[in-house]
Scaffold this motif. Structure first.
Motif, PDB file in Angstrom:
ATOM      1  N   VAL B 359       0.990  -1.265   0.210  1.00 34.15           N
ATOM      2  CA  VAL B 359       0.004   0.041   0.072  1.00 34.15           C
ATOM      3  C   VAL B 359       0.850   1.455   0.077  1.00 34.15           C
ATOM      4  CG1 VAL B 359      -1.559   1.441   1.341  1.00 34.15           C
ATOM      5  CG2 VAL B 359      -2.179  -1.063   0.812  1.00 34.15           C
ATOM      6  N   PRO B 360       1.720   1.642   0.933  1.00 31.46           N
ATOM      7  CA  PRO B 360       2.605   2.553   0.823  1.00 31.46           C
ATOM      8  C   PRO B 360       3.302   2.880  -0.036  1.00 31.46           C
ATOM      9  CG  PRO B 360       2.962   1.518   3.236  1.00 31.46           C
ATOM     10  CD  PRO B 360       2.092   0.544   2.101  1.00 31.46           C
ATOM     11  N   LEU B 361       3.792   1.818  -0.869  1.00 33.01           N
ATOM     12  CA  LEU B 361       4.735   1.707  -1.904  1.00 33.01           C
ATOM     13  C   LEU B 361       4.239   2.433  -3.102  1.00 33.01           C
ATOM     14  CD1 LEU B 361       7.600   0.988  -2.864  1.00 33.01           C
ATOM     15  CD2 LEU B 361       6.719  -1.168  -3.440  1.00 33.01           C
ATOM     16  N   ILE B 363       1.095   4.023  -3.240  1.00 29.06           N
ATOM     17  CA  ILE B 363       0.690   5.239  -3.310  1.00 29.06           C
ATOM     18  C   ILE B 363       1.701   6.331  -3.204  1.00 29.06           C
ATOM     19  CG2 ILE B 363      -1.528   4.754  -2.431  1.00 29.06           C
ATOM     20  CD1 ILE B 363      -0.633   5.563   0.374  1.00 29.06           C
ATOM     21  N   GLY B 364       2.796   5.954  -2.654  1.00 24.97           N
ATOM     22  CA  GLY B 364       3.898   6.643  -2.751  1.00 24.97           C
ATOM     23  C   GLY B 364       4.632   6.792  -4.120  1.00 24.97           C
ATOM     24  N   THR B 365       4.705   6.086  -5.122  1.00 26.71           N
ATOM     25  CA  THR B 365       4.857   6.149  -6.226  1.00 26.71           C
ATOM     26  C   THR B 365       4.168   6.867  -6.957  1.00 26.71           C
ATOM     27  OG1 THR B 365       6.219   3.935  -6.142  1.00 26.71           O
ATOM     28  CG2 THR B 365       5.609   4.941  -8.304  1.00 26.71           C
ATOM     29  N   ASN B 368       4.946  10.355  -6.103  1.00 31.22           N
ATOM     30  CA  ASN B 368       5.993  10.882  -6.722  1.00 31.22           C
ATOM     31  C   ASN B 368       5.812  11.203  -8.256  1.00 31.22           C
ATOM     32  OD1 ASN B 368       7.372  10.788  -4.316  1.00 31.22           O
ATOM     33  ND2 ASN B 368       8.105   8.575  -4.773  1.00 31.22           N
ATOM     34  N   ALA B 369       5.300  10.348  -9.026  1.00 33.70           N
ATOM     35  CA  ALA B 369       4.994  10.528 -10.436  1.00 33.70           C
ATOM     36  C   ALA B 369       4.362  11.907 -10.615  1.00 33.70           C
ATOM     37  CB  ALA B 369       4.244   9.402 -11.288  1.00 33.70           C
ATOM     38  N   SER B 371       3.759  14.447  -8.551  1.00 35.14           N
ATOM     39  CA  SER B 371       4.511  15.601  -8.211  1.00 35.14           C
ATOM     40  C   SER B 371       5.520  15.969  -9.472  1.00 35.14           C
ATOM     41  CB  SER B 371       5.360  15.336  -6.807  1.00 35.14           C
ATOM     42  OG  SER B 371       4.702  14.862  -5.958  1.00 35.14           O
ATOM     43  N   GLN B 372       6.157  14.957 -10.025  1.00 36.23           N
ATOM     44  CA  GLN B 372       7.118  15.276 -10.962  1.00 36.23           C
ATOM     45  C   GLN B 372       6.457  16.147 -12.071  1.00 36.23           C
ATOM     46  OE1 GLN B 372       8.800  11.505 -12.002  1.00 36.23           O
ATOM     47  NE2 GLN B 372      10.661  11.871 -10.942  1.00 36.23           N
ATOM     48  N   LEU B 409       9.059   0.910 -14.226  1.00 31.30           N
ATOM     49  CA  LEU B 409       8.967   0.532 -12.872  1.00 31.30           C
ATOM     50  C   LEU B 409       8.128  -0.533 -12.737  1.00 31.30           C
ATOM     51  CD1 LEU B 409      10.274   2.826 -11.081  1.00 31.30           C
ATOM     52  CD2 LEU B 409       8.017   3.805 -10.643  1.00 31.30           C
ATOM     53  N   ALA B 413       9.113  -3.351 -10.110  1.00 25.45           N
ATOM     54  CA  ALA B 413       8.198  -3.796  -8.964  1.00 25.45           C
ATOM     55  C   ALA B 413       7.904  -5.358  -8.813  1.00 25.45           C
ATOM     56  CB  ALA B 413       7.116  -3.081  -8.930  1.00 25.45           C
ATOM     57  N   ILE B 434       1.131  -0.396 -10.647  1.00 26.17           N
ATOM     58  CA  ILE B 434       2.114   0.661 -11.054  1.00 26.17           C
ATOM     59  C   ILE B 434       1.889   1.331 -12.184  1.00 26.17           C
ATOM     60  CG2 ILE B 434       4.533   1.094 -11.286  1.00 26.17           C
ATOM     61  CD1 ILE B 434       4.805   0.663  -8.617  1.00 26.17           C
ATOM     62  N   CYS B 438       0.872   5.147 -12.311  1.00 25.17           N
ATOM     63  CA  CYS B 438       1.759   6.263 -12.785  1.00 25.17           C
ATOM     64  C   CYS B 438       0.835   7.025 -14.100  1.00 25.17           C
ATOM     65  CB  CYS B 438       2.968   5.526 -13.491  1.00 25.17           C
ATOM     66  SG  CYS B 438       4.002   5.186 -12.065  1.00 25.17           S
TER      67      CYS B 438
END
Lengths: 491, 491
Positions: B359-361, B363-365, B368-369, B371-372, B409, B413, B434, B438
């Motif tokens: 889960v954290p992985l 939503i974190g990814t 990040n995508a 935000s970029q 990615l 993964a 993923i 993304c």
């Protein structure tokens, strides 16, 4: 009247203005981006005469600003429809990468004619964005000493002031100059004569730099010279021993100096202290806007070095992907630490499934609190409000803020959790975790940018991407540790 | 030589320089922040004479830059140790909030003397940062017309150019001026005479503004006038119908214009088109650096309006907490949507506990995508590379980038998940998620800043904080939907 009416005419014909403009009432309100619809229409028609007429209606700078949004063929057609002087003004306003790409479509003689109209700093920026092949094609057109100057400027790193300075400054030698290149000047009138006679070779004229041989000894603003008696000795009106920066000074430092002291130009000296050029505040403004853009990219974990320079639509997809992939993979790998923590607490998760409901909420809040701190500290560093040696003061302050924010948010979290129908012990665990995570995230968020700065790393590059990832795994560890202590059935 | 040696002396005495400086060799390399250790020592000693001597060693601007890091009592002592002219220069370099706080410690007569030395834009900035009480104390010292001017400038919103312009410009009336205030001028010599005779009342002299009555009709750079024959008619050397901005123009737009056209100052007109002032490029540089700082805060979800203005150490803790709390609560509430999604999939989580590891992985990814993409688009908007009408082109581009990044990615993964020993169907599910996340995050990240800009909201304010939160909940929904289809035991 050709040079000035353009902004207005562009608007009227583009029809972008609300309400028809009154022809008798000149509209003096320039707009940042005039509507270039007439140019678009002419490009579509494919008629060179129509394009020429359309292009003539606009200021070259407004055309230049727009080049990055068009396909290169259209840029080429526009450049073909414009004369050299206006074409150069157009290139000057365009991004150097765009200008270089566009000049790649043009033959060498015209490239050289266009570049000759540009001030040195813009010329260097465009040459710096060219491929080696492209440069080789036009290098032969330069006189040897011109080429030496350009090569010297291009050798500076892009963040250095040397890259945006111009060697063509207004220099007056107070001593009886041995060099035939530098006229000896002792009075305000002499200085103004030098400016008049070298009009084409002086690109920065807001300040007159007074030298003894190669050494800078004083500075007199043009304003003072223009209003002094011609016989006034320079020594009497100049500010002695002025602030100067070395050629390898970072642009941001130069911007800082110029902003602090309200200068219009800043002299540049080499390692021996000899005056070699100057940088104008408007070029630093461009550099500052550019740097702000790179800061934005950095904060979003996009590598500024690869993608930062070219305008959006002119960056190839491969380059875009490359500029993001490194950070994305790095953060992905770092983020797998969260999986390790969760696997470690697999039993707890199996026993109390409700524990997992709060995982994104808790790490998200920790990340947000950390980002707030990071942004605040980065800004304070950039504005000089905080120095690296203030680290203890900053951490103390941020931790206090974290405790206060954590307490307020913890109370909200407690009741929100109860509303979801979880047991009060789990709700309490969530509240306590929020408090601890906010405090912890603020402490980490205060430390990272200051540590980066001390290590000589641009804090914007590492801080924002790192903070969330760091806080995520450690936040989970805090969460399950608190749960162990507080949630019934996990002891 | 007093004015110039300071940077050097400061360094030498502070001992911050690597290698002892050679006294015979003047070091012309100014540093952004000289070491003010002698001032610190004098403050500690409590001896006013020692402090006076220490303060004298430094440029007032360098002292001013440092005020924000000191307790107000020390600032007060430094101001007491400095004469009015140097004190004003010090205040000019300080943050307006700091200057206002410091002047709150000083009696009204001295405050007025200090303010009188400041250029209008700095004076207005400091007055704008004062409390109403504080202003009332000194208002009576102003002449009625001065007060009217100041009040008019203070009435502009802080982001408007009117707030940083000065009405004290170099104006030449080409017509036979009816107003006794404006001299009629027709030649270069007349214009220079006006500048000479009104030296104290002209704050922007890089350009001479030529008017017909109140209307701006042309502009001539000082440089041209200083090197022209005195008899040259102004009409012959001026650029007619120059670019001007209205008083309510945003600073960022003015910076854009000045950067595009390489101006040193920009004339400001009122709604009727009458010339009322000008803004200098160096003041815009300050504004641009300030705006970049606010952008950093916004991206970190700190409300710039509340905390953006005061220097770090002078912002009260209550203010700091308030500036962060609103966003933090807002994001917290939005983030609770993730809990709702997880509760909805409670059965699946109970059946396959390993699902929660990722889960954290995931939503974190996704965050990040996203935000970029947000950063890239915000920068492109800020630099004018992208306009709101390009939304389809941008989304198409970002989605393509998202698919490519997601594929790369996803492969990583997949193998990472297998290494953790989960089943291949779950690993496949993570990889597919993923890819989808993304792509989705990039689409959302491209849309938000453009939508904000179109709605007239500063994209930096909403984009970065919103994107993660939006992608978190939707990312989880995607994850569990994919899991439903692919993971054995969940069908």
């Amino acid at each position: 009247m050709a040079a000035g009416v353009v902004g207005r005419r562009g608007f009227a014909e583009g029809g972008a203005m609300s309400g028809a403009p009154d022809a008798d009432e000149p509209v003096h309100n320039a707009v940042p981006i005039p509507d270039l619809a007439p140019v678009d229409a002419a490009l579509k028609s494919g008629d060179p005469a129509a394009l020429k007429a359309a292009v003539k209606q606009f200021r070259p700078a407004d055309l230049g600003r727009d080049l990055s949004r068009r396909p290169i063929e259209e840029d080429r057609a526009i450049l073909d429809a414009i004369d050299d002087r206006r074409g150069a003004a157009m290139l000057r306003a365009a991004h150097p990468v765009v200008a270089a790409q566009l000049l790649g479509q043009v033959d060498a003689p015209r490239t050289c004619r266009l570049l000759a109209f540009l001030p040195t700093d813009h010329e260097v920026a465009i040459l710096g964005a060219m491929s080696p092949d492209q440069r080789a094609r036009i290098d032969s057109a330069y006189a040897p000493d011109e080429k030496a100057t350009i090569d010297r400027l291009l050798a500076y790193p892009e963040s250095a002031i040397g890259r945006i300075m111009t060697p063509k400054i207004w220099r007056c030698d107070r001593s009886s100059g041995e060099s035939p290149l530098r006229a000896a000047a002792r009075t305000a009138g002499d200085a103004l004569d030098i400016l008049r006679m070298n009009a084409d070779d002086i690109e920065v004229a807001v300040n007159c730099y007074v030298c003894d041989g190669p050494k800078l000894v004083g500075v007199v603003p043009l304003r003072v010279l223009a209003t002094s008696d011609r016989d006034t000795p320079l020594d009497q009106v100049m500010t002695p021993d002025p602030i100067a920066v070395r050629e390898d000074t970072a642009r941001s430092d130069a911007a800082d100096i110029i902003n602090t002291h309200d200068f219009l130009s800043l002299p540049v000296v080499d390692a021996r202290g000899d005056l070699i050029g100057a940088v104008r505040v408007d070029d630093l403004l461009g550099a500052a806007l550019d740097a702000a853009g790179t800061g934005i990219l950095n904060q979003g974990a996009v590598s500024g070095k690869l993608a930062g320079r070219a305008p959006y639509f002119l960056t190839s997809l491969a380059r875009t992907v490359r500029s993001r992939l490194t950070w994305l993979i790095l953060l992905f790998v770092a983020e797998t630490a969260t999986g390790t923590v969760l696997r470690y607490f697999e039993d707890e998760l199996a026993k109390v499934v409700a524990l997992s409901f709060f995982v994104p909420l808790l790490i998200g809040t920790g990340g947000n609190a950390g980002s707030q701190t990071v942004s605040t500290v980065i800004r304070a560093l950039a504005l000089g409000d905080v120095r690296t040696r203030d680290v203890l003061r900053v951490v103390r302050r941020e931790v206090t803020a974290g405790i206060l924010l954590g307490l307020l948010l913890g109370v909200i979290a407690f009741f929100r959790a109860l509303l979801w129908g979880v047991h009060s012990d789990l709700a309490m665990c969530v509240a306590v975790t929020i408090l601890v995570v906010c405090t912890w995230a603020n402490a980490v968020g205060a430390t990272i940018p200051l540590a980066a700065q001390r290590l000589g790393i641009d804090p914007t590059v590492v801080s924002a991407p790192l903070i969330t990832t760091l806080v995520d795994a450690s936040g989970l560890f805090i969460y399950f540790s608190v749960a162990h202590l507080m949630v019934a059935g996990l002891h």
